[in-house]
Write a protein that holds these residues in place. Structure first.
Motif, short mmCIF file in Angstrom:
data_model
loop_
_atom_site.label_atom_id
_atom_site.label_comp_id
_atom_site.label_asym_id
_atom_site.label_seq_id
_atom_site.Cartn_x
_atom_site.Cartn_y
_atom_site.Cartn_z
N UNK A 240 -5.83 -1.24 -14.33
CA UNK A 240 -7.04 -2.04 -14.47
C UNK A 240 -7.68 -2.30 -13.12
N UNK A 241 -8.97 -2.63 -13.15
CA UNK A 241 -9.69 -2.98 -11.93
C UNK A 241 -9.05 -4.19 -11.27
N UNK A 242 -8.75 -5.20 -12.07
CA UNK A 242 -8.15 -6.43 -11.54
C UNK A 242 -6.88 -6.12 -10.76
N UNK A 243 -5.97 -5.38 -11.36
CA UNK A 243 -4.69 -5.09 -10.71
C UNK A 243 -4.89 -4.30 -9.43
N UNK A 244 -5.72 -3.27 -9.47
CA UNK A 244 -5.89 -2.41 -8.31
C UNK A 244 -6.48 -3.18 -7.13
N UNK B 51 0.81 -1.22 0.00
CA UNK B 51 0.00 0.00 0.00
C UNK B 51 0.84 1.26 0.00
N UNK B 52 2.07 1.18 0.51
CA UNK B 52 2.92 2.37 0.58
C UNK B 52 3.63 2.65 -0.74
N UNK B 53 3.49 1.75 -1.71
CA UNK B 53 4.17 1.91 -2.99
C UNK B 53 3.18 2.29 -4.08
N UNK B 54 3.56 3.15 -5.02
CA UNK B 54 2.69 3.41 -6.18
C UNK B 54 2.45 2.12 -6.96
N UNK B 55 1.23 1.90 -7.43
CA UNK B 55 0.91 0.68 -8.15
C UNK B 55 1.86 0.44 -9.31
N UNK B 56 2.26 1.51 -9.99
CA UNK B 56 3.09 1.37 -11.18
C UNK B 56 4.46 0.78 -10.87
N UNK B 57 4.89 0.84 -9.61
CA UNK B 57 6.21 0.33 -9.23
C UNK B 57 6.16 -1.07 -8.65
#
Length: 273
Positions: free
Chosen positions: A254-258, A109-115
């Motif tokens: 995407x919804x799945x990834x998030x 949660x502390x990391x941006x999803x893109x990373x």
């Protein structure tokens, strides 16, 4: 139909927790476990940058796998492979044909999803398969309340349909269909369409616990799904992931990834065809 669950382990705590969860689930399903450790020996593996790739030798890996296997209640077969996780999983899928791939997920949660780079995302891209992603804080108990989040489009699970229906029957669990819309009218209309889409697949036939439906208004589908599970009323989130939702450059949007990255409860991903 005899069920097996393919469980990935890397000897870190999230994987150990997922294995304990899979063991409890296997007991409820009467399933066996296939325990797979992949020695990630590629210098290009992004996890080398996080220090999360073990440097154990073969003998130490054998001892660690044997120790894990001894602590399980379900029948277990332990295997090891090396290289890229997605490729090793694809090989194990061909040989064992498990009902589910089960793997843990550390708190990102502390990391941006893109990373964030995770085995779950890699496997969904390379070898789509019904997958259960278990967060590190998930309770060790069989699920009784499943939240099936759907859009309003028709879908098919292809060859996985019979397997998934058997899984739902074996649990058994109460199933709630959720559709998230930007306003009340679209949420309610979408929920009716989502329920119809589910019924067309045959997955909800003869559910002993019945089928419920829920509409939710939220600006984004992923945000609405996470809001629905935040109250603690559900044990699993079930997502039907269409090919475009886990492939391509915008995967992390995407919804799945998030939902995979942020759900406090296990997420069952069912790949549509």
């Amino acid at each position: 139909m005899a069920l097996s669950l393919l469980v990935l382990t890397d000897f870190f705590q999230p994987a150990d927790h997922a294995l304990a969860y899979a063991d409890a689930l296997a007991g409820a399903l009467g399933a066996q476990l296939v325990l797979l450790h992949v020695r990630r020996d590629s210098v290009l593996d992004p996890e080398h940058l996080t220090g999360r790739v073990d440097a154990l030798g073969q003998e130490a890996i054998d001892l660690a796998l044997a120790s894990l296997a001894r602590g399980l209640s379900a029948p277990v077969v332990a295997e090891k492979a090396h290289g890229r996780v997605a490729e090793a999983v694809a090989d194990a899928l061909r040989r064992h044909q498990p009902a589910l791939v089960v793997l843990g997920h550390r708190n990102t949660d502390a990391m941006p999803d893109e990373l964030v780079s995770t085995a779950a995302l890699d496997i969904l891209r390379a070898a789509p398969q019904p997958m259960l992603v278990v967060p590190a804080r998930a309770r060790l108990s069989a699920p009784h309340r499943l939240l099936l989040a759907l859009d309003k489009e028709q879908f098919s699970l292809g060859t996985y349909a019979g397997l998934v229906r058997h899984l739902f029957d074996a649990l058994p669990a109460e199933l709630t269909v959720l559709h998230v819309g930007p306003d009340k009218a679209s949420a309610e209309t979408g929920t009716a369409a989502a329920r119809e889409a589910l019924e067309r697949t045959g997955l909800a036939l003869d559910l002993t616990t019945g089928l419920r439906a829920q509409s939710l208004v939220h600006a984004t589908p992923a945000g609405g799904i996470l809001q629905a599970v935040a109250g603690g009323g559900f044990d699993w989130v079930v997502l039907v992931a269409r090919p475009h939702s886990f492939l391509g450059e915008l995967f992390h949007r995407s919804v799945t990834a998030h939902v995979l990255l942020h759900s406090p409860v296990p997420v069952l991903v069912l790949p549509a065809v």
